[in-house]
Design a protein around this motif. Structure first.
Motif, PDB file in Angstrom:
ATOM      1  N   TYR A   1      -1.650  -8.115  -4.262  1.00  0.00           N
ATOM      2  CA  TYR A   1      -2.524  -6.946  -4.269  1.00  0.00           C
ATOM      3  C   TYR A   1      -1.709  -5.685  -3.982  1.00  0.00           C
ATOM      4  O   TYR A   1      -0.852  -5.678  -3.095  1.00  0.00           O
ATOM      5  N   ALA A   2      -1.990  -4.624  -4.729  1.00  0.00           N
ATOM      6  CA  ALA A   2      -1.323  -3.338  -4.511  1.00  0.00           C
ATOM      7  C   ALA A   2      -2.351  -2.217  -4.537  1.00  0.00           C
ATOM      8  O   ALA A   2      -3.254  -2.207  -5.382  1.00  0.00           O
ATOM      9  N   ASP A   3      -2.198  -1.286  -3.629  1.00  0.00           N
ATOM     10  CA  ASP A   3      -3.122  -0.158  -3.513  1.00  0.00           C
ATOM     11  C   ASP A   3      -2.303   1.125  -3.486  1.00  0.00           C
ATOM     12  O   ASP A   3      -1.412   1.287  -2.647  1.00  0.00           O
ATOM     13  N   VAL A   4      -2.578   2.047  -4.419  1.00  0.00           N
ATOM     14  CA  VAL A   4      -1.852   3.320  -4.503  1.00  0.00           C
ATOM     15  C   VAL A   4      -2.856   4.466  -4.396  1.00  0.00           C
ATOM     16  O   VAL A   4      -3.818   4.523  -5.160  1.00  0.00           O
TER      17      VAL A   4
ATOM     18  N   GLN B   1       0.847  -1.191   0.000  1.00  0.00           N
ATOM     19  CA  GLN B   1       0.000   0.000   0.000  1.00  0.00           C
ATOM     20  C   GLN B   1       0.879   1.236   0.000  1.00  0.00           C
ATOM     21  O   GLN B   1       1.826   1.347   0.782  1.00  0.00           O
ATOM     22  N   ILE B   2       0.578   2.172  -0.889  1.00  0.00           N
ATOM     23  CA  ILE B   2       1.260   3.463  -0.938  1.00  0.00           C
ATOM     24  C   ILE B   2       0.209   4.547  -0.741  1.00  0.00           C
ATOM     25  O   ILE B   2      -0.766   4.626  -1.492  1.00  0.00           O
ATOM     26  N   ILE B   3       0.409   5.368   0.297  1.00  0.00           N
ATOM     27  CA  ILE B   3      -0.460   6.524   0.528  1.00  0.00           C
ATOM     28  C   ILE B   3       0.422   7.762   0.488  1.00  0.00           C
ATOM     29  O   ILE B   3       1.297   7.948   1.344  1.00  0.00           O
TER      30      ILE B   3
ATOM     31  N   LEU C   1      -4.365  -4.514  -8.839  1.00  0.00           N
ATOM     32  CA  LEU C   1      -3.771  -3.233  -8.470  1.00  0.00           C
ATOM     33  C   LEU C   1      -4.821  -2.140  -8.559  1.00  0.00           C
ATOM     34  O   LEU C   1      -5.551  -2.049  -9.551  1.00  0.00           O
ATOM     35  N   LYS C   2      -4.882  -1.311  -7.527  1.00  0.00           N
ATOM     36  CA  LYS C   2      -5.819  -0.183  -7.505  1.00  0.00           C
ATOM     37  C   LYS C   2      -5.034   1.116  -7.383  1.00  0.00           C
ATOM     38  O   LYS C   2      -4.116   1.213  -6.558  1.00  0.00           O
TER      39      LYS C   2
ATOM     40  N   LEU D   1       6.636   3.473  -8.269  1.00  0.00           N
ATOM     41  CA  LEU D   1       6.709   2.241  -9.050  1.00  0.00           C
ATOM     42  C   LEU D   1       6.057   1.111  -8.271  1.00  0.00           C
ATOM     43  O   LEU D   1       6.343   0.911  -7.093  1.00  0.00           O
ATOM     44  N   VAL D   2       5.164   0.387  -8.937  1.00  0.00           N
ATOM     45  CA  VAL D   2       4.652  -0.885  -8.430  1.00  0.00           C
ATOM     46  C   VAL D   2       4.861  -1.916  -9.518  1.00  0.00           C
ATOM     47  O   VAL D   2       4.386  -1.755 -10.643  1.00  0.00           O
TER      48      VAL D   2
END
Length: 462
Positions: free
Chosen positions: A369-372, A340-342, A400-401, A358-359
């Motif tokens: 799962y990745a959340d940006v 997760q990137i916030i 990925l979101k 970068l993801v």
């Protein structure tokens, strides 16, 4: 030493201590300079060999294309080593001028309040180190890199430069060639620390470069929280800060790395931070960026082990003549990995705030799962912002979101607060605090209070 005249409300840490250096090399970088640093540190030949290899790579490597252009940097303009104390002094042996500096920064006082240990650096050397008995009893190693090389050479050799090799980028090569100071941490298997370890980095000398090297090793099922702060005087010449951080997390290990970077606006901050997670390990980056003329920082996590996870929560505040180019990198390799990137950015008074991230979910990272989330608050019509994501998914079972939003202050909320007898200045500050709340709530209370105060100063709301 000629300083700019500043308003203390703009940057209260812009004071400097005059003529404190007892050792200071001349400007410029060469083999001779590197050998002198090695002699000063009385280090083994194998470390000098690493430095010289890195220097040769530095000469060949080009400036990175990732991020703002850096061709304006003249490496002959900087001093690559300056020290005001002997190596590893006791607090009683530190000059009063330097003690006063850290007292003004509330660092020494903070050591006793809520920390397990502290490592404070002034220009090129660690000037004070404190470790409580609990850490010694648990066989936790918390010292500077210089001491670790002498007392734990097998650990340093095993991990130094393995995650961020000197050929990684030009500034990693520069750091490896001239590194000085920084923290070394080893947390043994099963040891979980309840209080943070802290480092504080202070640049004092005009035109000096600071190149600390931080190495953190967390063994199986162990846990650590490391915090760091940074300040520097305001000069009419740039200072260069190019640090390298390597974090190794074994199976089931957990680490949190919290930074409140509050450099003055003449510091070029070019940092490489990277972590690797084995099976079921968890990494958290809490990254605050205030100040710097140019800041490039993208904490990276390699999710190597199955079921490993990482989170990066960052804020970047850009005002006039400041470029904040920040974000995060998440590399998914193991199965069932999560990231997760916030990112929260604020641009005001003509500042430039950019999210760059970068993801990469690789073919082997099935069911990942990745959340940006990238949010920017622009407080005027002359500031700038960009969101520049690179996102790659190489398998069909992962997700990925990405969300991105640019806003200004909500006029309806401002009106509501004004109607409740809250003046415009305080209402503005409350809305900004609400915007950065996901970051603030992750900080220890003392750091959250300090960040609140720094935001008031930076945004002119005090």
């Amino acid at each position: 030493m000629k300083n700019k005249v500043i308003n203390q409300k703009e940057y209260e840490y812009g004071f400097s201590d005059i003529n404190t250096s007892i050792v200071s090399l001349k400007k410029g970088l060469s083999v001779d300079v590197i050998k002198k640093i090695s002699v000063i540190k009385d280090e083994p030949k194998w470390m000098l060999n690493i430095r010289l290899k890195a220097y040769r790579a530095f000469l060949k490597l080009k400036n990175p294309k990732w991020g703002p252009k850096l061709e304006f940097i003249n490496f002959d303009d900087y001093i690559y080593y300056a020290s005001s104390v002997k190596t590893n002094p006791k607090w009683s042996e530190i000059p009063e001028k330097i003690k006063d500096t850290f007292k003004k920064l509330n660092v020494h006082e903070a050591d006793a309040k809520f920390l397990s240990g502290a490592n404070n650096q002034y220009d090129s050397e660690s000037i004070y180190h404190q470790v409580i008995q609990e850490l010694k009893d648990k066989k936790v190693i918390f010292t500077n890199i210089e001491t670790a090389i002498k007392e734990h050479p097998e650990l340093v050799k095993k991990y130094f430069g393995k995650l961020v090799p000197y050929i990684d980028n030009k500034y990693a090569a520069l750091n490896t060639a001239v590194w000085s100071g920084g923290s070394f941490i080893y947390v043994p298997k099963g040891v979980q620390l309840s209080k943070p370890l802290q480092a504080y980095f202070r640049i004092n000398t005009k035109s000096v470069g600071q190149f600390e090297r931080t190495l953190i090793i967390v063994d199986e099922s162990a846990k650590v929280h490391y915090t760091e702060g940074c300040t520097a005087p305001i000069y009419d010449k740039n200072n260069l800060h190019a640090a390298v951080v390597e974090v190794f997390l074994a199976k089931n290990a957990k680490a949190r790395y919290s930074t409140i970077q509050n450099w003055s606006d003449n510091v070029l901050n070019l940092v490489t931070k990277r972590c690797i997670c084995e099976e079921n390990a968890t990494m958290e980056w809490i990254d605050g960026n205030l100040g710097s003329k140019l800041n490039m920082k993208y904490p990276a996590t390699i999710l190597k082990g199955d079921n490993s996870s990482a989170k990066c929560i960052s804020i970047a505040i850009a005002h006039k003549d400041v470029i904040q180019d920040a974000g995060a990198k998440m590399i998914h390799i193991g199965k069932n990995t999560r990231s997760q990137i916030i990112s929260k950015s604020i641009a005001h008074n003509g500042g430039n705030a950019t999210y760059r991230g970068l993801v990469n979910i690789t073919k082997s990272a099935s069911n990942s799962y990745a959340d940006v989330q990238c949010d920017t608050l622009i407080l005027d019509k002359i500031s700038k912002t960009d969101t520049i994501p690179t996102e790659i998914i190489s398998n069909h079972t992962s997700f990925l979101k990405h969300e991105a939003k640019v806003t200004d202050l909500d006029k309806e909320k401002m009106f509501y607060l004004n109607s409740r007898s809250i003046n415009k200045v305080n209402a503005r500050h409350l809305l900004v605090l609400g915007f950065v709340e996901p970051f603030v709530e992750e900080l220890p209370m003392e750091y959250a209070v300090e960040l609140n105060r720094l935001l008031k100063l930076d945004l002119g709301t005090e």
